[in-house]
Enzyme design. Structure first.
Site, mmCIF file in Angstrom:
data_model
loop_
_atom_site.group_PDB
_atom_site.id
_atom_site.type_symbol
_atom_site.label_atom_id
_atom_site.label_comp_id
_atom_site.label_asym_id
_atom_site.label_seq_id
_atom_site.Cartn_x
_atom_site.Cartn_y
_atom_site.Cartn_z
ATOM 1 N N HIS A 127 0.870 -1.179 0.000
ATOM 2 C CA HIS A 127 0.000 0.000 0.000
ATOM 3 C C HIS A 127 0.911 1.234 0.000
ATOM 4 C CE1 HIS A 127 -4.327 1.381 1.063
ATOM 5 N NE2 HIS A 127 -3.646 2.469 0.789
ATOM 6 N N GLU A 172 -4.443 -0.072 -5.406
ATOM 7 C CA GLU A 172 -4.590 1.051 -6.341
ATOM 8 C C GLU A 172 -3.320 1.406 -7.109
ATOM 9 O OE1 GLU A 172 -6.326 4.596 -4.751
ATOM 10 O OE2 GLU A 172 -8.150 3.593 -4.086
ATOM 11 N N TYR A 302 -14.777 5.611 -4.781
ATOM 12 C CA TYR A 302 -14.987 6.856 -4.040
ATOM 13 C C TYR A 302 -15.928 7.806 -4.773
ATOM 14 C CZ TYR A 302 -11.476 5.502 -0.657
ATOM 15 O OH TYR A 302 -10.800 4.843 0.338
ATOM 16 N N GLU A 380 -12.579 -0.714 -0.383
ATOM 17 C CA GLU A 380 -12.597 0.605 0.263
ATOM 18 C C GLU A 380 -13.762 1.424 -0.236
ATOM 19 O OE1 GLU A 380 -9.071 3.061 -0.158
ATOM 20 O OE2 GLU A 380 -7.775 1.358 0.300
ATOM 21 N N TRP A 437 -13.427 2.652 4.364
ATOM 22 C CA TRP A 437 -12.200 3.413 4.553
ATOM 23 C C TRP A 437 -12.568 4.589 5.434
ATOM 24 C CZ3 TRP A 437 -7.250 2.403 3.950
ATOM 25 C CH2 TRP A 437 -6.361 3.436 4.272
ATOM 26 N N GLU A 444 -3.525 11.272 5.638
ATOM 27 C CA GLU A 444 -4.189 11.164 4.343
ATOM 28 C C GLU A 444 -3.259 11.664 3.225
ATOM 29 O OE1 GLU A 444 -6.749 9.567 3.025
ATOM 30 O OE2 GLU A 444 -6.310 10.564 1.135
HETATM 31 C C1 PNW Z 1 -7.344 5.613 -1.546
HETATM 32 N N1 PNW Z 1 -8.591 9.587 -6.357
HETATM 33 O O1 PNW Z 1 -6.658 6.554 -2.282
HETATM 34 C C2 PNW Z 1 -6.269 4.885 -0.791
HETATM 35 O O2 PNW Z 1 -6.291 3.495 -0.989
HETATM 36 C C3 PNW Z 1 -6.230 5.224 0.667
HETATM 37 O O3 PNW Z 1 -4.953 4.961 1.168
HETATM 38 C C4 PNW Z 1 -6.660 6.661 0.860
HETATM 39 O O4 PNW Z 1 -6.462 7.107 2.166
HETATM 40 C C5 PNW Z 1 -8.120 6.746 0.477
HETATM 41 O O5 PNW Z 1 -8.340 6.246 -0.826
HETATM 42 C C6 PNW Z 1 -8.708 8.146 0.574
HETATM 43 O O6 PNW Z 1 -8.034 9.026 -0.282
HETATM 44 C C7 PNW Z 1 -7.222 7.307 -3.271
HETATM 45 O O7 PNW Z 1 -8.187 10.773 -6.478
HETATM 46 C C8 PNW Z 1 -6.504 8.405 -3.702
HETATM 47 O O8 PNW Z 1 -9.395 9.066 -7.190
HETATM 48 C C9 PNW Z 1 -6.960 9.180 -4.736
HETATM 49 C C10 PNW Z 1 -8.158 8.837 -5.338
HETATM 50 C C11 PNW Z 1 -8.882 7.744 -4.914
HETATM 51 C C12 PNW Z 1 -8.411 6.990 -3.873
#
Ligand code: PNW
EC number: 3.2.1.21
Length: 490
Positions: A127, A172, A302, A380, A437, A444
């Protein structure tokens, strides 16, 4: 809106996994203790201007020292499963060779304490915390790193294979390639734009090699990957726009799921060749390694992405969090597309649109693109909000009333369950679980401690943990489910 714990508990199948997720670098702290080596993220966050408020993860949630207390929080929450990641530089400081026994011991204790409480461990190998020596040798731009992760997978299989129920190889790879190697807003901070594409290929290769290593170690656990998926939508009609939608969809989604699930990279409109020809170093042997059968497929959701053509700086909600210093926006590269806002949606504190219906779209697109998809876990989902601690009038205890997070989680979980239920648009998907998550507020990434995603509030001065209303809400769901299962068993 307004899913009650009762209505949600009734919607969730009895064998569905409810879990919470974290990542080592975001919670552990103790970055220079007991033989842990530095990671690329330590180096990146020590350089000025990279992280909001100059925050660093040196202490984070101090989870390395408070792990038993945090496992108690998981236990009281009643979740079926906990997704965590191994800190590669804590276990293998140089990224090769020598193993740090203290690192092994820490995860030994964690696994034992989880299993004693009946919490099923889902373990992410990688990660984002690349050991610094590997990062300095080119990180994911260097094909060698893929073989090093596979070695690490073998080592982890030997140490923990008897107790891990599910393995996630990489979290990711999209975000690492895009934010880390294309835009430079995550470690290692390379703004290589399309020249970042080999980093993507090497990570997916690392995924495949790690699956091989875990399989040949005969671990009893199930094996998968975690990709992030964002449905891509056109901000306006027109050829240029459609082309840029296709480009972003490839860069963000298909580039990472096609080789894993179909054993090939996507065909694309030849007009996109100027952007995509950087993807080299791909052999049929690589594709075979990358596409071995998986026991499950993990994806994070997300928000959806709305794309318009353009050459302006990438100032949309996707890549650059609100609160990032202005100079970083100015430095951000010109791209042939930009990510535009969604005026019709409310936003999280990060500026991300709240669109649970697009989780249904994501599942439906997955079902259509990948008919042979293995069982799916949403590994997540969650949101940051400006949580405020208040003193409860009755109990005088500190409290965070995060109704917005409860709504976010309830609406997304319901959208996923409904979409995959019989008669739903993604009914062919065998959805097995959802991980929130995250357990507690943490580091963050580029936003430092400015964005809170946790079910538990963390006071980063005192390390006090304060369960939020969303924690109590999830707890109510898990206890309703537990009561229901025991009545079924009778
Ligand atoms: C994920 N986006 O990251 C990660 O897996 C986590 O570690 C993180 O804390 C969490 O989401 C919240 O950000 C992302 O911009 C980072 O699409 C960027 C994006 C999505 C997820």
């Amino acid at each position: 809106m307004g899913m009650t714990p009762q209505s949600l508990a009734a919607l969730i199948p009895p064998d569905f996994t409810l879990g919470v997720a974290t990542a080592a670098f975001q919670i552990e702290g103790a970055v220079a203790e007991d033989g842990r080596g530095p990671s690329g993220w330590d180096a990146f966050s020590q350089q000025e201007g990279h992280i909001v408020n100059g925050d660093r993860a040196d202490i984070a949630c101090d989870h390395y020292h408070r792990m038993p207390e945090d496992v108690e929080l998981l236990h009281a929450l009643g979740v079926d499963s906990y997704r965590f990641s191994l800190s590669w530089p804590r276990i293998q400081p140089d990224g090769r060779g020598q193993v740090n026994q203290a690192g092994i011991d820490f995860y030994d204790r964690l696994l034992d304490q989880l299993l004693e409480r009946g919490i099923s461990p889902m373990c992410t190998l990688y990660h984002w915390d690349t050991p610094l020596p590997l990062e300095q040798a080119g990180g994911w731009l260097n094909r060698e790193t893929a073989y090093r992760l596979a070695d690490f997978a073998g080592l982890a299989a030997e140490a923990f294979g008897d107790r891990v129920h599910r393995w996630v190889t990489i979290n990711e790879p999209t975000t690492v390639a895009l934010n880390g190697y294309a835009l430079g807003i995550h470690a290692p901070g390379y703004p290589g734009l399309f020249e970042a594409l080999p980093a993507a290929h090497h990570m997916i290769l690392a995924h495949g090699l790690s699956i091989q290593a875990l399989r040949s170690a005969n671990v009893p656990g199930e094996l998968g990957i975690t990709n992030v998926y964002s449905p891509v939508v056109s901000a306006r009609g027109g050829f240029a726009n459609d082309l840029m939608v296709e480009l972003f969809d490839i860069l963000h989604n298909a580039m990472f799921s096609d080789p894993v699930l179909l054993g090939r990279y996507s065909d694309f409109n030849p007009l996109l060749t100027p952007f995509l020809h950087y993807l080299t170093d791909v052999s049929p042997e690589d594709l075979a390694i990358m596409s071995q059968p998986l026991d499950f497929y993990g994806f994070n959701y997300y928000f959806p992405t709305r794309i318009a053509p353009g050459s302006g700086p990438n100032t949309g909600p996707h890549a650059i969090p609100e609160g990032v210093p202005e100079h970083m926006l100015e430095d951000s590269p010109d791209l042939p597309f930009h990510i535009t806002g969604w005026p019709q949606y409310d936003r999280t504190a990060f500026g991300w649109p709240i669109a649970p219906e697009y989780l249904a779209v994501a599942l439906t697109e997955m079902a259509n693109r990948y008919p042979g998809l293995p069982p799916v876990f949403i590994t997540e989902g969650g949101a940051s909000f400006p949580d405020v601690v208040v003193q409860d009038a009755l109990t005088m205890e500190p409290h965070v009333a995060d109704v917005n997070r409860i709504n976010y989680l309830g609406d997304h979980l319901a959208a996923a369950l409904n979409a995959t239920a019989p008669g739903g648009p993604a009914e062919s998907i065998d959805l097995r679980g959802y991980y929130v998550w995250t357990l507690m507020d943490n580091f963050e990434w580029a936003a430092g401690y400015s964005q809170r995603f946790g079910l538990v509030y963390v006071d980063f001065e005192t390390q006090q943990r304060i369960p939020k209303s969303s924690y109590n809400w999830l707890q109510e769901i898990t206890s309703l489910r537990a009561a229901d299962t025991s009545s079924l068993r009778r």
